[in-house]
Motif scaffolding. Structure first.
Motif, short mmCIF file in Angstrom:
data_model
loop_
_atom_site.label_atom_id
_atom_site.label_comp_id
_atom_site.label_asym_id
_atom_site.label_seq_id
_atom_site.Cartn_x
_atom_site.Cartn_y
_atom_site.Cartn_z
N LYS A 407 7.68 -2.40 -2.00
CA LYS A 407 9.09 -2.08 -1.78
C LYS A 407 9.64 -1.15 -2.86
CE LYS A 407 10.71 -5.63 1.24
NZ LYS A 407 11.55 -6.79 1.47
N GLU A 408 8.95 -1.14 -4.01
CA GLU A 408 9.42 -0.26 -5.10
C GLU A 408 9.34 1.20 -4.69
OE1 GLU A 408 6.74 -2.21 -4.96
OE2 GLU A 408 5.38 -1.86 -6.65
N GLY A 411 12.95 3.41 -2.46
CA GLY A 411 13.98 4.32 -2.98
C GLY A 411 13.49 5.76 -3.00
N ALA A 440 16.18 -1.10 0.34
CA ALA A 440 15.10 -1.75 -0.40
C ALA A 440 14.92 -3.21 0.00
CB ALA A 440 15.36 -1.63 -1.90
#
Ligand SMILES: Nc1ncnc2c1ncn2[C@@H]1O[C@H](COP(=O)(O)OP(=O)(O)OP(=O)(O)O)[C@@H](O)[C@H]1O
Length: 580
Positions: A407-408, A411, A440
C-alpha cells in the motif's frame, strides 16, 4: 463311437475358446484405452461374467507406500483396499468382503495364485461374498505384481465360478485368463502410478520455484533502492525486489513467466524487461492469448500464406516473425488449448515453424516473455496444461505482488497515474493529501488498473483542479471496488460499502465527459429502490468492464460470456467503450 456327440463337443469347446478370446480382446481394449484402469474394472468384470460366466470379480490393491513394509516382514500383509468390484460399488461395508481375507493374505504373502475348488468347504461360509447365497462356488485369485517376475505383489484379482453344471472343468481356463488380465493390469497400474508420481514431483518442484520467487519478492528490504524502470512506478521493497529480478534477467535470453493477479502490472514489467535488454532496438510484440480463438491465434502467431483459408487474401507474417530479434509477450498463456500448446511447444523446442497453409520452415530468434494469473501448477496437475511447455516457459518465474500488499506504493502511483492522465487530456489536476490518504486505505482488488481507473474517473469528474477525498466515489458509498472486496473477503470494506440504490457510475456514455470538468454534476441523492433486472445487468456489465480495464475480451471472461455476447450486451445497454 458317437462321432456326432464328439463333434458337437469339439464345436462347443471351440465355441468356448472363441468366447475366451473374445473376452480377452474386449478386456485388452478396455484396459489399454482407459486413462484410469481401476475405474474400468467393473466393466472388465462385466466382460468376464458375460463371456465366461465368472461372477463377483474383485480387485484388491495394496495401499500406496505399503510395499517396503511387506518386503521387510513377509509374515505381515499391509493394509489393502478393495479397489473395484463387479458392481462398481466403492469398497465399503459388505464390499470390503469381496475377496475373502484368508485368500487375499495368502496371495499377497506368497505371490502365487490360489484356486479353491470349493470355497465353502475350504474357507467356510464367511468366505462367500454377500449375494452368492449357499450355492457351491470355486474361486480363482491371482497376484498382480509390481513388475513381471517381481516378488512384490501390488494387488489380488479374483473371481468366483459356480460349481453347477460341472463348472470345475473351466477352472484351468479361468486361471489362465485371470493371469493374463493381471498382466495387462500390472502394466497399466504401474504406468499410472509412475505418471501420478511424476505429476506430483512436477507440481512440487513448481510450487517450490514459485515459493522461492515469492519469498524473494516478500523478503527483507533491498539495501539500495533500485533505479527506476521505464514505465514502472513504485518504491515499496516488494516492487524494488521485482525490479531487481527484472534487471538480472534482462541481460539474458531466458524465458520469463510473469505471475500475479490481474492489473498488477505484468505487461508493464514485460515492456520494462524488453527496454532493459539488448533487444530494446527491435520489436516488442504483445499477443493476448485469451482474446483470440485457437485458429485466429495460430494465424496471428505463425502467420499464413495467401489462400490458406477463406479471407486469407494475401500472405501475412505472424507475430513470431514480427518479433524477430526482439521480444514476444504472450499474455494469458494459461488460457491456450492443449492442441495449441503442442504447436507452441514445437517452436519453443526447435525454434522452427511454418505459416498456416505454408510448407517453408521458418526460424526466428525471439525472446519469450509470458504472463498468467492462473494457477499453472494446478493446470499441469489436472492435465489441462502440458508439463513440458510449463517447464519451457517457467524458467524464471517472477511474481508481482498485489497492490494491497504494498500500500505504500499507492500515493506514488496515484500521483504518477494522475500525471499520465493530465498529459493525455491536457489538464493540470492535483491530488490533495486527503485524497491520497483515502486512496491508501483502499484494497484495490483490481490492483493498479483499478487505481488507474479510479484516478481517471475522479480527475474527469472533480469540479476543482485540486482533487479532495470528498471527490472520491468511495466517500459517497459509490465505490463498486469496496463492495467487490467485501464480497471477496466477507469483510466490511474500510472505505464503505455498496450503495443501496442505483449506482451513479462515472462511465463514459452515462455521465458527462471529462471535457467539461468545470460543471460536473454533484453526487446525486441515492434513492433506496433496488435495481431492476436490466439496470442490475447494466451495472454488472459496467463493473466487469471497469475491472477489466475496458478490455472486452477480459470483461467477457469475468462475466462468463463470449466476446460476441458482451459486444451485443454493451450495445444493448448503450455502454460506450472508451478508455479514459
Ligand atoms: N508499477 C506500475 N507503474 C505504473 N503503471 C502501472 C504499474 N503497474 C500497473 N500499471 C498500470 O496498470 C494497468 C494494468 O497494468 P498491466 O496491464 O500491466 O497489468 P496486468 O497484470 O498485465 O493485467 P492483466 O493480467 O489483466 O493483463 C496499466 O494501465 C498499467 O499502465
Amino acid at each position: 463311437m458317437d462321432t456326432s456327440a464328439a463333434g458337437s463337443g469339439a464345436v462347443a469347446e471351440r465355441g468356448e475358446e472363441y468366447l475366451t478370446l473374445d473376452a480377452l480382446c474386449e478386456i485388452a481394449k478396455l484396459l489399454t484405452g482407459a486413462s484410469d484402469p481401476i475405474a474400468c474394472m467393473p466393466a472388465v468384470f462385466g466382460v468376464l461374467g458375460a463371456f465366461m460366466g465368472l461372477r463377483h470379480g474383485a480387485l484388491a490393491l495394496l495401499q500406496e507406500g505399503a510395499q517396503a513394509e511387506t518386503v521387510r516382514n513377509a509374515r505381515h500383509v499391509n493394509p489393502y483396499v478393495i479397489a473395484a468390484t463387479a458392481s462398481g460399488v466403492p469398497a465399503a461395508g459388505a464390499e470390503a468382503r469381496a475377496i475373502p481375507a484368508q485368500v487375499a493374505r495368502h496371495v499377497f504373502r506368497n505371490g502365487v495364485s490360489l484356486v479353491s475348488c470349493d470355497i465353502l468347504e475350504e474357507f467356510g461360509a464367511e468366505a462367500l461374498p454377500p449375494g452368492l447365497g449357499d450355492s457351491r462356488q470355486a474361486l480363482v485369485a491371482v497376484p498382480i505384481r509390481d513388475q513381471a517376475n517381481s516378488p512384490f505383489v501390488l494387488g489380488v484379482l479374483c473371481a468366483y465360478r459356480s460349481l453347477k453344471d460341472n463348472g470345475a472343468r473351466y477352472l484351468d481356463t479361468d486361471l489362465r485368463v485371470l493371469n493374463m488380465v493381471a498382466a495387462v493390469l500390472e502394466q497399466s497400474i504401474r504406468f499410472r502410478r509412475l505418471v501420478a508420481r511424476d505429476r506430483d514431483r512436477i507440481v512440487q518442484e513448481a510450487r517450490e520455484a514459485i515459493r522461492v520467487a515469492a519469498e524473494a519478492t516478500a523478503g527483507p528490504p533491498v539495501e539500495a533502492p533500485a533505479e527506476a524502470l521505464e514505465g514502472v512506478i513504485g518504491s515499496s521493497p516488494a516492487i524494488q525486489r521485482v525490479i531487481g529480478q527484472i534487471r538480472k534477467v534482462a541481460g539474458t535470453h531466458t524465458p520469463v513467466l510473469l505471475r500475479g493477479e490481474s492489473g498488477t502490472g505484468k505487461e508493464v514489467f514485460a515492456r520494462a524487461l524488453h527496454a532493459l535488454s539488448e533487444r530494446r532496438d527491435k520489436a516488442f510484440i504483445k499477443v493476448n492469448c485469451a482474446a483470440l480463438s485457437q485458429s485466429l491465434l495460430e494465424s496471428e502467431l505463425f502467420g499464413h500464406e495467401k489462400g490458406s483459408f477463406t479471407g486469407a487474401v494475401q500472405q501475412k507474417k505472424g507475430r513470431f516473425e514480427m518479433a524477430e530479434g526482439g521480444t514476444l509477450f504472450l499474455d494469458e498463456i494459461g488460457e491456450i488449448s492443449l492442441e495449441f500448446q503442442a504447436k507452441l511447444l514445437r517452436i519453443l523446442q526447435e525454434g522452427e515453424f511454418e505459416r498456416v497453409g505454408g510448407t517453408r520452415t521458418l526460424r526466428v530468434d525471439v525472446r519469450l516473455v509470458t504472463a498468467t494469473n492462473k494457477d499453472l501448477e494446478r493446470a499441469v496437475a489436472n492435465g489441462t496444461f502440458r508439463a513440458d511447455l510449463y517447464f519451457r516457459i517457467c524458467v524464471v518465474p517472477i511474481v508481482l505482488p498485489p497492490l494491497r500488499d504494498r500500500k505504500e506504493d499507492i500515493g506514488l502511483l496515484a500521483q504518477g497515474l494522475l500525471e499520465r492522465f493530465n498529459k493525455r487530456n491536457g489538464m493540470k489536476k492535483k491530488l490533495h493529501p486527503s485524497a491520497v490518504a483515502a486512496l491508501a486505505q483502499c484494497n484495490f482488488p483490481g490492483n493498479v488498473r483499478e487505481l488507474e481507473n479510479c484516478i481517471a474517473r475522479v480527475a474527469a469528474l472533480s469540479p476543482e483542479t485540486v482533487i479532495h477525498a470528498d471527490d472520491l466515489a468511495c466517500h459517497h458509498d459509490h465505490c463498486l471496488s469496496a463492495d467487490l472486496w467485501r464480497l471477496q473477503t466477507g469483510t466490511a470494506s474500510p472505505v464503505g460499502g455498496l450503495a443501496q440504490g442505483p449506482l451513479e457510475l462515472p462511465v463514459l456514455g452515462s455521465r458527462p465527459p471529462a471535457a467539461a470538468p468545470s460543471a460536473p454534476p454533484p453526487p446525486p441523492a441515492v434513492p433506496s429502490a433496488p435495481l431492476d433486472g436490466e439496470a442490475a445487468e447494466r451495472e454488472a456489465l459496467i463493473e466487469a468492464m471497469e475491472r477489466a480495464g475496458w478490455v472486452q475480451a477480459k470483461a467477457a471472461r469475468l462475466r462468463g460470456m463470449t466476446p460476441r455476447q458482451i459486444g451485443y450486451a454493451l450495445k444493448k445497454y448503450n455502454i460506450r467503450v472508451e478508455k479514459f
